[in-house]
Design a protein around this motif. Sequence first.
Motif, PDB file in Angstrom:
ATOM      1  N   SER A 218      -9.867   5.513  -1.344  1.00 14.56           N
ATOM      2  CA  SER A 218      -8.470   5.510  -0.872  1.00 14.56           C
ATOM      3  C   SER A 218      -7.852   6.912  -0.862  1.00 14.56           C
ATOM      4  CB  SER A 218      -7.597   4.577  -1.718  1.00 14.56           C
ATOM      5  OG  SER A 218      -8.178   3.313  -1.810  1.00 14.56           O
TER       6      SER A 218
ATOM      7  N   ALA B  98      -5.343   1.146  -0.290  1.00 16.05           N
ATOM      8  CA  ALA B  98      -5.714   1.322   1.117  1.00 16.05           C
ATOM      9  C   ALA B  98      -7.225   1.235   1.310  1.00 16.05           C
ATOM     10  CB  ALA B  98      -5.221   2.673   1.624  1.00 16.05           C
TER      11      ALA B  98
ATOM     12  N   GLN C  79       0.875  -1.189   0.000  1.00 18.13           N
ATOM     13  CA  GLN C  79       0.000   0.000   0.000  1.00 18.13           C
ATOM     14  C   GLN C  79       0.896   1.217   0.000  1.00 18.13           C
ATOM     15  OE1 GLN C  79      -2.758   0.481   3.198  1.00 18.13           O
ATOM     16  NE2 GLN C  79      -3.546  -1.585   2.981  1.00 18.13           N
TER      17      GLN C  79
END
Length: 610
Positions: free
Chosen positions: A258, A233, A207
Amino acid sequence: MLQSATRILLALLLATPALAQTNTTLLVNVDHRTATSLDGDWHTIVDPYATGLYTFHQEIRKDGFFMNATPNPAGPPLDYNFATAPTLKVPGDWNTQRPDLFYYEGVVWYQKDFTYAPKPNTRTFLHIGAANYRTFVWVNTVKVCEHEGGFTPFDCDITSALKDGKNFVVLSVDNTRIADGVPTLQTDWWNYGGLTRDVSLVETPTQFIDDYDLHLSRTDHGLIEGYVHVEGAAAGTQVTVAIPDLKATTTATVDADSRAAISLPVKSLTLWSPDTPRLYKVELSSGADKLTDEMGFRTIEVRGNQILLNGQPIFLRGISVHAEAPFRTGRAYSEKDVDTLLGWAKELGCNFVRLAHYPHDQRMTRAADRLGVLVWSEIPDYWALQFDNPAVLAKSKQQLTEMIRRDRDKASVILWSVANETPNNPARTKYLTTMADLSRQLDPTRLVTAALLVRTEKSPTGTTKIVDDPLGNALDVIGTNEYIGWYEQGLTGPDTTTWDIHYDKPLIMSEWGGGARAGRHAPAGTTPAQFTEEYQAELYKHQIAMLNKIPQLRGTTPWLLMDFRSPRRLNPGIQDNFNRKGLLSDQGQKKQAFFILQKAYKDKTLGKAE
Ligand code: GCB
């Protein structure tokens, strides 16, 4: 050649083993990430017939050059061998590295071995700063991505194609000009092909922060706002942004897309400007990913026909610049190249550059940030694109998106230009209005411009230049190009020209000038002939006088800083394949006009901020 490019595209889509994901991404602030450079010598094969892809009956090969096969005495003979093939330097265009490639337009294959040790929880990207024009990439024979567009970076996720130990990468780069390309068939610059900017392996956590936009609020100079996007994420993932020198820090959480909205109050901020190009270290983090950047904070906006930097009217004392390398010629790519070009611009008294006609190397906008030079940045929507072709619009949109994504965190960049000298017709206007809208959607903090052509009418005292191109409606700042005294009318043409501008918006004279070969002089006492330094210097004097009569003129970027290679400039002994409108030659010789403009800029006798 035109046909071959289309053929190759089709072939590669069909022929090669591909990862499910062949798309590219673009890592923002990639130059601050841990990276292993793959610059240096690459084995190369010049392949004008695309033999690396086709059999003798024009069938698609399964054993193309991307297999990087090694000779096997028991098997059929090979018609290629990367291991013994000559090398080219990366970064670098091929045209200026080997005399036989000077005019070459077609496919060149690049190959490089590298060792790699895959790490857990890590994604690995192959970063390509720019490859002109169309590129296909294989790692260990697996096709990992493709990209079209010669001046913007791209990053291929090669994580699943990598092996522990020995690896290799093969690229085919094709600079064949195509009618449905961006740019299209005609340009007034050299079609430098190849891997013209850095290539590297970049590692990120699984991530990671792939994109962000942090800028000063137009309405509150005590507030930095924007967003951080964390690829992969889940909603609720935390993001922290800190500016240690301002003792400012904030934590936010990403939403379902995200993306975390950032709002960071700051006190005692030194606003970025050409006089105070203050950059702050910005720290971004989310989970395992930590990234720093050096950023300036300022606002840019338009009020009536004024341009306001940090709320104050400014006149843009500019110069147009091609990404042509000083001294060695070829495509510019190094710190030295950009420092030389921007150094000359500063010596000229500039606070502004027009980076024509395509996004330059990221080093250029980084250097502009450091040196305090404002930037007009442009995509190659140049001349007569296929404006009625939706596929071409998609290419323009992609390049605009990539340009903005790469440089939206650079304080120096104030203007996104969506086009240069396009024909005035409804299809063009619709297309470029879409581009202007997209620019604002992607980045509402900057101004949108384009360099327009102007209309000419006879007037009782000479000539009137009329600025009424309907594209002006879609722009915040009007750019206009004119070559009075060069392509039209004589040296005194500017004296009898008046301007009729139909927009109450700031205007930048985004091109004007004429050619001179450095060292070519007019005999004393004669009327100077074209291409002499004296002619060019005189032209600048007449132009400056005319420009000063345009009340809403808020900037100029004469054409241009340094001579550059162009296949359209064939006059022997004078041009020799160079556009000679530079104020300096490609070898850095200053022409007389350099000093005329320098004086006007330094004495502030050209232009008014309000
Ligand atoms: C233009 C173009 C520019 C050319 C220049 C010239 O209008 O925008 O790319 O190089 O004129 O020298 O004619």
